[in-house]
Design a protein around this motif. Structure first.
Motif, PDB file in Angstrom:
ATOM      1  N   ASN A  26      11.135 -12.740  -8.742  1.00 40.33           N
ATOM      2  CA  ASN A  26      11.274 -11.652  -7.769  1.00 40.33           C
ATOM      3  C   ASN A  26      10.028 -10.779  -7.716  1.00 40.33           C
ATOM      4  O   ASN A  26       9.224 -10.757  -8.646  1.00 40.33           O
ATOM      5  N   ASP A  27       9.867 -10.086  -6.605  1.00 46.11           N
ATOM      6  CA  ASP A  27       8.728  -9.208  -6.385  1.00 46.11           C
ATOM      7  C   ASP A  27       9.127  -7.759  -6.655  1.00 46.11           C
ATOM      8  O   ASP A  27      10.301  -7.395  -6.572  1.00 46.11           O
ATOM      9  N   GLY A  28       8.133  -6.947  -6.926  1.00 48.48           N
ATOM     10  CA  GLY A  28       8.400  -5.527  -7.057  1.00 48.48           C
ATOM     11  C   GLY A  28       7.332  -4.820  -7.860  1.00 48.48           C
ATOM     12  O   GLY A  28       6.441  -5.443  -8.445  1.00 48.48           O
ATOM     13  N   THR A  29       7.428  -3.501  -7.887  1.00 53.00           N
ATOM     14  CA  THR A  29       6.483  -2.687  -8.645  1.00 53.00           C
ATOM     15  C   THR A  29       7.157  -2.161  -9.911  1.00 53.00           C
ATOM     16  O   THR A  29       8.370  -1.968  -9.958  1.00 53.00           O
ATOM     17  N   LEU A  30       6.356  -1.935 -10.928  1.00 56.72           N
ATOM     18  CA  LEU A  30       6.789  -1.299 -12.164  1.00 56.72           C
ATOM     19  C   LEU A  30       5.715  -0.302 -12.567  1.00 56.72           C
ATOM     20  O   LEU A  30       4.544  -0.469 -12.207  1.00 56.72           O
ATOM     21  N   THR A  31       6.104   0.724 -13.307  1.00 59.01           N
ATOM     22  CA  THR A  31       5.181   1.779 -13.691  1.00 59.01           C
ATOM     23  C   THR A  31       5.055   1.782 -15.208  1.00 59.01           C
ATOM     24  O   THR A  31       6.056   1.977 -15.910  1.00 59.01           O
ATOM     25  N   ASN A  32       3.853   1.555 -15.705  1.00 64.64           N
ATOM     26  CA  ASN A  32       3.705   1.401 -17.154  1.00 64.64           C
ATOM     27  C   ASN A  32       3.655   2.766 -17.854  1.00 64.64           C
ATOM     28  O   ASN A  32       3.781   3.821 -17.221  1.00 64.64           O
ATOM     29  N   LEU A  33       3.469   2.734 -19.167  1.00 64.90           N
ATOM     30  CA  LEU A  33       3.547   3.961 -19.955  1.00 64.90           C
ATOM     31  C   LEU A  33       2.491   4.982 -19.577  1.00 64.90           C
ATOM     32  O   LEU A  33       2.663   6.181 -19.859  1.00 64.90           O
ATOM     33  N   GLU A  34       1.401   4.556 -18.944  1.00 67.27           N
ATOM     34  CA  GLU A  34       0.351   5.490 -18.528  1.00 67.27           C
ATOM     35  C   GLU A  34       0.689   6.219 -17.234  1.00 67.27           C
ATOM     36  O   GLU A  34      -0.017   7.145 -16.845  1.00 67.27           O
ATOM     37  N   GLY A  35       1.734   5.765 -16.528  1.00 64.64           N
ATOM     38  CA  GLY A  35       1.983   6.264 -15.181  1.00 64.64           C
ATOM     39  C   GLY A  35       1.213   5.477 -14.149  1.00 64.64           C
ATOM     40  O   GLY A  35       0.996   5.939 -13.024  1.00 64.64           O
ATOM     41  N   ARG A  36       0.809   4.260 -14.499  1.00 67.66           N
ATOM     42  CA  ARG A  36       0.056   3.390 -13.597  1.00 67.66           C
ATOM     43  C   ARG A  36       1.033   2.431 -12.910  1.00 67.66           C
ATOM     44  O   ARG A  36       1.740   1.668 -13.567  1.00 67.66           O
ATOM     45  N   VAL A  37       1.107   2.489 -11.599  1.00 68.19           N
ATOM     46  CA  VAL A  37       2.003   1.630 -10.827  1.00 68.19           C
ATOM     47  C   VAL A  37       1.346   0.262 -10.669  1.00 68.19           C
ATOM     48  O   VAL A  37       0.183   0.151 -10.266  1.00 68.19           O
TER      49      VAL A  37
ATOM     50  N   GLU B  99      -6.593  -3.020  -6.131  1.00 70.51           N
ATOM     51  CA  GLU B  99      -7.045  -2.188  -7.246  1.00 70.51           C
ATOM     52  C   GLU B  99      -6.395  -2.547  -8.578  1.00 70.51           C
ATOM     53  O   GLU B  99      -6.826  -2.051  -9.623  1.00 70.51           O
ATOM     54  N   GLY B 100      -5.349  -3.353  -8.549  1.00 69.43           N
ATOM     55  CA  GLY B 100      -4.706  -3.782  -9.793  1.00 69.43           C
ATOM     56  C   GLY B 100      -3.685  -2.809 -10.327  1.00 69.43           C
ATOM     57  O   GLY B 100      -2.765  -3.197 -11.040  1.00 69.43           O
ATOM     58  N   GLY B 101      -3.795  -1.545  -9.983  1.00 67.47           N
ATOM     59  CA  GLY B 101      -2.857  -0.520 -10.443  1.00 67.47           C
ATOM     60  C   GLY B 101      -3.353   0.845 -10.033  1.00 67.47           C
ATOM     61  O   GLY B 101      -4.564   1.072  -9.939  1.00 67.47           O
ATOM     62  N   VAL B 102      -2.430   1.756  -9.753  1.00 67.45           N
ATOM     63  CA  VAL B 102      -2.790   3.093  -9.283  1.00 67.45           C
ATOM     64  C   VAL B 102      -1.939   4.123 -10.023  1.00 67.45           C
ATOM     65  O   VAL B 102      -0.715   3.997 -10.094  1.00 67.45           O
ATOM     66  N   TYR B 103      -2.572   5.160 -10.576  1.00 67.39           N
ATOM     67  CA  TYR B 103      -1.837   6.246 -11.213  1.00 67.39           C
ATOM     68  C   TYR B 103      -1.097   7.070 -10.169  1.00 67.39           C
ATOM     69  O   TYR B 103      -1.602   7.317  -9.067  1.00 67.39           O
ATOM     70  N   TRP B 104       0.093   7.544 -10.528  1.00 66.13           N
ATOM     71  CA  TRP B 104       0.698   8.611  -9.748  1.00 66.13           C
ATOM     72  C   TRP B 104       0.432   9.933 -10.475  1.00 66.13           C
ATOM     73  O   TRP B 104       0.192   9.904 -11.684  1.00 66.13           O
ATOM     74  N   PRO B 105       0.413  11.077  -9.810  1.00 64.66           N
ATOM     75  CA  PRO B 105       0.677  11.252  -8.389  1.00 64.66           C
ATOM     76  C   PRO B 105      -0.483  10.766  -7.528  1.00 64.66           C
ATOM     77  O   PRO B 105      -1.651  10.920  -7.894  1.00 64.66           O
ATOM     78  N   CYS B 106      -0.108  10.182  -6.379  1.00 61.19           N
ATOM     79  CA  CYS B 106      -1.100   9.681  -5.434  1.00 61.19           C
ATOM     80  C   CYS B 106      -0.593  10.003  -4.030  1.00 61.19           C
ATOM     81  O   CYS B 106       0.073   9.160  -3.404  1.00 61.19           O
ATOM     82  N   PRO B 107      -0.857  11.189  -3.532  1.00 63.14           N
ATOM     83  CA  PRO B 107      -0.248  11.640  -2.273  1.00 63.14           C
ATOM     84  C   PRO B 107      -0.857  11.079  -1.007  1.00 63.14           C
ATOM     85  O   PRO B 107      -0.282  11.240   0.067  1.00 63.14           O
ATOM     86  N   SER B 108      -2.019  10.403  -1.106  1.00 63.64           N
ATOM     87  CA  SER B 108      -2.684   9.939   0.116  1.00 63.64           C
ATOM     88  C   SER B 108      -3.265   8.552  -0.089  1.00 63.64           C
ATOM     89  O   SER B 108      -3.804   8.248  -1.154  1.00 63.64           O
TER      90      SER B 108
END
Length: 712
Positions: free
Chosen positions: A465-476, A543-552
């Motif tokens: 299955n497909d989907g996103t997960l957020t690791n311990l750093e807050g990286r999606v 990009e391989g992964g993006v930290y949140w918060p990412c408003p734009s």
């Protein structure tokens, strides 16, 4: 159980798939290749290698190396099962879904929507976690939804919100670890729980970092320590008071930082007047000089990071214990800059993302609060409903089990979790699920909970299955799949959409892919604390992964360091909070003279539903055990390898004994990965932390006795 379907091949010889490990919060990226068949070999073989990424840097641990084995297991559920005459029997999707929907409708008509409960999991993707929360509130109209992450991160999450104004696992980056001059690892055994992070610690050690480990056991992590504070279980908050007092006496507080960037220090300072280092030493069972030395190393260090995990957090004062370690971070000003910060080492694969988007009883997506009127109006606009139609907050995971036991919740739907094993006071939970009017479970295997169900729905695995997960750093991170599901297994989110359609709510659940769900999640989180709006699947691919918060979508992914200039409270300041020193929640006595604590081992994950279906992992740790000090074993006439019964005020279980000098005297350690008669949670206390509803898994008063061969 005999299956009526044959499983379709998951991966053809010579092909490969890039994915990521389904287990811990590091979320290591991996490449799985099915090797060409070898003449004479009956079983297919696979090669697993790490893919370079920011977190694990291309490393894979033994669990990740063998994760595919449970996906290929012959024990996978391949079609729906329904209970007929007390026995789970293969069925059609039509019959299974009809039974569930008919029950939901009947229960709602007879008792109201709040007679239905939903129980989720911290390994579900962000998309499924989001949809499960929406399904509870919009599809069913019930307030009762929570998830097993309540037992993982709730203490640290609530402490972070109160102190900083925001909860994200790490306020710094993993790459900051080797930059820290001092590391405090409190109640975290990274060597076994997140082993691919160990090279960060060894690099730090090579750089001269002073490492302090706080743990009742000598673990693989503790072996790296310059100081091992082998404290009495349940006294972490008191130890933090001792460290604060010693830092204050040494003059190592950052007065400028305290004045400019915090509130509440006067109250903390007054509290510290009553803190006595000799009393802290006696309460924790530690040498006072060792506490003072640890405080000096952290206080004097130019940079430093404190990590906590379940050892500190899974207690009935876990919330305030974490807050006290955060007091130490703030008092020394070690946050918001490279090599500094605080981190709660998340346990579950999506423990971070799973708690951000609506699975928790009191939350709406983006960390919005379900009791906040502005947040309710915003989400009502996203979902196209009236604000008043969104139910109010429910109760925590274990409290849901109590409501099931009481008959308030009459129908329970479980997705991606095994509550009969993971909850404290397991005998009560088992009794509740045996007597509940209706139980439906969506899982890959017949877990201990699924075996009790009236309907079991087969779901896809991480390779399918497909989907996103957020690791311990807050990286999606984005996990994509190109493997066909076996048998009749369906994606968990697709099951929720189908159930909603049959309940007449298809307009709110018209999704054809995980990416479509994520697009709505982006909007739902927009402007919230956990803002994902600027993250897209295409961006994650690039990009391989993006930290949140990412408003734009135009915004850079950020440095990963939080609070460089301000905290997330409206005034931009963090908050100190005085924490009293107290005895553990249960104090040993004549009847129960020992302290029972629990945790993990390297080769297994959570309740073992997946790892026990991996031949390689299961062979490494076949049965459960209790670790006991030689002097304690001798006092109870127990020898290494004996079968023993461990009993508390709440229940009993039986395991084999492992004598080890690496644990405190009068302390028992038992892993949490086995069920049935070996389930440690049969003896854990049902008492909850009043702030975050975390159960007190770590300090049950217990007794131990050998089981003679004639009794087995």
């Amino acid at each position: 159980m005999q299956q009526l379907l044959n499983r379709k091949p998951s991966l053809k010889p010579g092909t490969q798939v890039d994915t990521q490990c389904p287990f811990c919060s590091v979320q290591c990226k991996i490449r799985l290749t099915r090797n060409e068949p070898v003449p004479g070999e009956r079983r297919p073989s696979y090669t697993v290698e790490g893919i370079p990424n920011k977190a694990s840097e291309g490393r894979v641990c033994v669990k990740g190396m063998n994760a595919h084995q449970h996906v290929m297991s012959g024990e996978r559920i391949l079609q729906p099962l329904v209970k007929i005459n007390g026995k789970l029997t293969p069925s059609t999707w039509e019959e299974a879904l009809t039974r569930i929907v008919d029950n939901f409708v009947s229960v709602t008509e007879r008792h109201g929507a709040d007679a239905i409960g939903l129980y989720g999991g911290g390994s579900l993707t962000n998309e499924t976690a989001y949809l499960l929360g929406k399904f509870a509130r919009i599809g069913l109209g019930t307030r009762y939804i929570d998830y097993n992450g309540r037992f993982c991160m709730s203490a640290a999450a609530s402490a972070g919100v109160k102190t900083f104004g925001i909860d994200r696992g790490l306020t710094c980056r993993l790459e900051d670890i080797p930059k820290a001059k001092c590391l405090i690892l409190a109640g975290t055994n990274i060597a076994e729980c997140q082993p691919t992070l160990m090279p960060y610690l060894t690099r730090a050690k090579e750089n001269g970092t002073f490492i302090i480990v706080i743990d009742p056991r000598v673990t693989g992590t503790a072996e790296l320590a310059d100081i091992h504070l082998q404290l009495r279980p349940g006294t972490d908050a008191a130890l933090a008071n001792g460290l604060l007092k010693a830092v204050q006496l040494g003059g190592w507080m950052d007065e400028a930082f305290i004045k400019e960037r915090t509130n509440g220090f006067a109250e903390l300072e007054k509290h510290l007047e009553s803190v006595s280092l000799p009393e802290i030493a006696e309460l924790t069972g530690l040498d006072q000089a060792l506490i003072e030395k640890a405080a000096e190393q952290y206080g004097r260090a130019e940079t430093g990071i404190i990590f906590t995990a379940r050892g500190v957090e899974q207690q009935t004062d876990g919330h305030v214990a974490v807050r006290n370690f955060l007091n130490l971070v703030l008092a020394t000003g070690k946050i918001g800059k490279p090599g500094c910060g605080y981190g709660a080492v998340t346990g579950q694969g999506n423990g971070q993302g799973g708690r951000e988007h609506g699975q928790k009883a009191d939350q709406l997506p983006g960390y919005r609060l379900i009791e906040n009127e502005e947040d309710r109006r915003y989400m009502a606009g996203v979902w196209g409903v009236e604000p008043d139609s969104i139910p109010r907050k429910g109760v925590s995971a274990y409290e849901m089990m109590e409501l099931v036991h009481q008959g308030t919740i009459r129908s329970l739907f479980v997705m991606g979790s095994n509550p009969v094993m993971s909850n404290p006071n397991a005998d009560l939970v088992e009794e509740a699920l045996e007597n509940v009017e209706f139980l439906a479970v969506a899982d890959m295997f017949l877990s201990e909970t699924a075996r009790m169900a009236d309907v079991v729905l087969p779901v896809t695995a991480y390779l399918e299955n497909d989907g996103t997960l957020t690791n311990l750093e807050g990286r999606v991170l984005l996990r994509e799949s190109k493997i066909e599901a076996p048998g009749e297994a369906r994606h968990d989110w697709a099951i929720l959409c189908e159930l909603a359609s049959r309940l007449g709510k298809s307009a709110y659940f018209d999704f054809e892919s995980a990416e479509q769900i994520f697009e709505e999640l982006r909007v739902a989180s927009k402007g919230g604390v956990a803002d994902y709006y600027g993250i897209t699947y295409d961006r994650l691919r690039r990009e391989g992964g993006v930290y949140w918060p990412c408003p734009s979508v135009d915004e850079s992914p950020g440095s990963g360091i939080l609070f460089e200039k301000r905290f997330a409270h409206p005034d931009g300041k963090a908050i100190f909070f005085p924490v009293p020193s107290r005895q553990p929640q249960e104090v040993p006595d004549e009847e129960f003279p020992l302290t029972l604590t629990n945790g993990r081992v390297l080769s297994h994950y959570l309740t073992g539903v997946q790892t026990r279906r991996s031949a390689t992992l299961a062979a490494r740790s076949v049965d459960n055990f209790v670790e006991i000090h030689p002097k304690t074993a001798k006092a109870h006439r127990i020898e290494d390898g004996d079968m023993v019964e461990i009993r508390s005020r709440h229940g009993a279980f039986s395991v084999r004994c492992k004598v080890s000098a690496g644990i405190r005297e009068n302390t028992l350690f038992v892993p949490m990965h086995w069920g049935g008669a070996q389930n440690v949670n049969k003896a854990t206390t049902p008492e909850l932390d009043p702030n975050c509803k975390m159960p007190g898994f770590k300090t049950a008063a217990a007794s131990i006795r050998p089981l003679k061969a004639s009794m087995l």
